[in-house]
Motif scaffolding. Structure first.
Motif, PDB file in Angstrom:
ATOM      1  N   ARG A 105       1.131  -0.933   0.135  1.00  0.00           N
ATOM      2  CA  ARG A 105       0.121  -0.078   0.399  1.00  0.00           C
ATOM      3  C   ARG A 105       0.753   0.995  -0.375  1.00  0.00           C
ATOM      4  N   TYR A 106       2.330   1.489   0.650  1.00  0.00           N
ATOM      5  CA  TYR A 106       2.980   2.195   0.666  1.00  0.00           C
ATOM      6  C   TYR A 106       4.024   2.309  -0.160  1.00  0.00           C
ATOM      7  N   ARG A 183       0.193  11.431  14.086  1.00  0.00           N
ATOM      8  CA  ARG A 183      -0.614  11.507  13.166  1.00  0.00           C
ATOM      9  C   ARG A 183      -0.184  12.288  11.888  1.00  0.00           C
ATOM     10  N   LEU A 187       0.531  13.239   8.338  1.00  0.00           N
ATOM     11  CA  LEU A 187      -0.488  13.267   8.186  1.00  0.00           C
ATOM     12  C   LEU A 187       0.091  14.015   6.189  1.00  0.00           C
ATOM     13  N   SER A 188       0.481  14.845   7.068  1.00  0.00           N
ATOM     14  CA  SER A 188       0.530  16.679   6.313  1.00  0.00           C
ATOM     15  C   SER A 188       1.890  16.356   4.889  1.00  0.00           C
ATOM     16  N   THR A 190       2.358  12.818   4.811  1.00  0.00           N
ATOM     17  CA  THR A 190       2.740  11.368   3.858  1.00  0.00           C
ATOM     18  C   THR A 190       1.030  10.565   3.856  1.00  0.00           C
ATOM     19  N   GLU A 191       1.228   9.601   3.926  1.00  0.00           N
ATOM     20  CA  GLU A 191       0.266   8.830   4.311  1.00  0.00           C
ATOM     21  C   GLU A 191       0.780   7.422   4.866  1.00  0.00           C
ATOM     22  N   ILE A 192      -0.284   7.117   5.885  1.00  0.00           N
ATOM     23  CA  ILE A 192       0.416   5.925   6.742  1.00  0.00           C
ATOM     24  C   ILE A 192      -1.027   5.901   7.654  1.00  0.00           C
ATOM     25  N   SER A 193      -1.616   4.656   8.178  1.00  0.00           N
ATOM     26  CA  SER A 193      -2.502   3.933   8.720  1.00  0.00           C
ATOM     27  C   SER A 193      -2.286   4.324   9.885  1.00  0.00           C
TER      28      SER A 193
END
Length: 412
Positions: A105-106, A183, A187-188, A190-193
């Motif tokens: 996903r990354y 988080r 999120l500012s 990259t994307e991560i759960s």
């Protein structure tokens, strides 16, 4: 013909046609385990492929099975299975509420390494600045992971602990607040759960106090459904009991050995965090331009957390501290430097050695020695010596990774 069919027969034809199209597109092979796992013996994957095959000389997909030979019950049975299989193809097996993993996903390896570095930098800097959060954040990862119920297959570390905090886990609220800060900052860029962030919060707690490298896997997808209650609710934070510790850990399918390793980890992190806090409270403001042992203001600064300026206690063992850019390229050096703040309390089996000798008077130590099954493993891991300390440290890493992957289900 379509407009002359009865509703059940029409749905039956459409379902078979849809399955035929999936097979023709090559989708069935990719999802063969999902399909075959949901079908009865008379409708195997191979039979579905043959029953949905193209009729000779026809340009459209049509059922090869005779409609006149099937009873209404058989048609309904096939329709139920077909629609169930189609839903599984579209949405996966969400009914089991497992922890879905998508290791791709990354992006490619380079992107994943960059993301891992960003997450680790955030938590290393946090633990260097606020070592009192080491235990809460490690336990927060435990709380989410120990929702796994092996009897139902539901639960596991999926970020659900952040959505609704049980009153018995309210002591972890400061950790939840910090995860939210991390988080938002991540999120500012990259994307991560949330679940991946939690997994790394725990692994960096180990590394930053001196444990071996923890190869935490990326790719968790945050859950959308309520999870079972966390086993950690049975582990009283102030007055733990042997029964509570065993129920918390073994209730998720782990062993008594794992319970002692996790308890020993918590005890050692407590000691390391306290020693780090003491070192920081006694810090000496210094000038890096004048003192070779002085850590520069930029050292250890990552993301949202302010740097720590302190007279280095790690110079003798690790050499002169380097600037942030150099440290970023060497995770091992950075973690070792931070762990140096703990001095002799850095990660190892020191807590269990003290418990085994009867020198540790904590409630956790008393609980571990009050149960024969747990005591056996305390004595096994609580032997003095560097070799035994390394043995426990490796077991702590292995057990942590086992815990944070409970309920794992790979989506591809």
């Amino acid at each position: 013909r379509i407009f002359t069919q009865k509703p059940v027969e029409l749905a039956y034809m459409l379902a078979k046609t849809a399955l035929g199209l999936l097979v023709a597109a090559g989708s069935a092979s990719a999802f063969a385990p999902t399909l075959s796992g949901g079908l009865s013996a008379k409708y195997t994957g191979a039979q579905l492929r043959s029953s949905a095959s193209l009729q000779p000389g026809s340009s459209s997909v049509a059922p090869s099975m005779s409609m006149t030979d099937d009873s209404a019950a058989q048609r309904r049975d096939f329709l139920r299975i077909a629609l169930g299989g189609s839903a599984a193809l579209a949405f996966g097996d969400s009914a089991n509420a497992v922890v879905s993993f998508d290791t791709e996903r990354y992006g490619d390896k380079e992107l994943k390494v960059a993301l891992i570095n960003q997450v680790k930098q955030q938590f290393r800097a946090l633990y260097e600045k606020k070592p009192e959060l080491i235990i809460p954040l490690f336990k927060l990862a435990m709380a989410d992971a120990l929702t796994y119920d092996p009897k139902t297959g539901k639960g596991g570390l999926d970020g659900s602990v952040l959505r609704k905090v049980d009153p018995s886990l309210e002591y972890l609220q400061p950790a939840i607040d910090e995860v939210e800060k991390v988080r938002k900052d991540l999120l500012s860029k990259t994307e991560i759960s949330c679940s991946d962030i939690l997994a790394f919060a725990g692994s960096v707690a180990l590394e930053a106090t001196g444990a071996p490298r923890v190869k935490t896997q990326l790719g968790r997808m945050d859950g959308k459904k309520p999870q079972p209650q966390s086993g950690l609710m049975k582990w009283d934070p102030t007055k733990p009991t042997a029964q509570g510790i065993k129920e918390a850990v073994m209730g998720s399918g782990l062993s008594a050995q794992d319970a002692v390793v996790l308890a020993g980890t918590v005890g050692q992190l407590r000691n390391a965090g306290a020693a780090m806090a003491k070192t920081l409270s006694e810090k000496v403001v210094c000038n890096p331009e004048e003192d070779d042992d002085c850590q520069s203001e930029e050292e250890g600064y990552y993301g949202i957390y302010a740097p720590v300026t302190i007279l280095s206690e790690t110079n003798k063992q690790f050499g002169k501290n380097r600037g942030a850019s150099a440290v970023n390229s060497n995770v091992g050096f950075d973690s070792a430097r931070i762990a140096g703040l703990a001095g002799d309390a850095k990660f190892g089996n020191g807590f269990l050695v003290a418990v085994a000798k009867g020198e540790d008077k904590s409630e956790l130590g008393k609980a571990l020695m009050s149960d024969d099954e747990l005591k056996k493993w305390v004595l096994e891991y609580g032997k003095p010596g560097n070799g035994n300390s390394n043995k426990f440290s490796k077991a702590a890493v292995t057990t942590y990774l086992k815990m944070v992957e409970l309920g794992r289900s790979d989506v591809r």
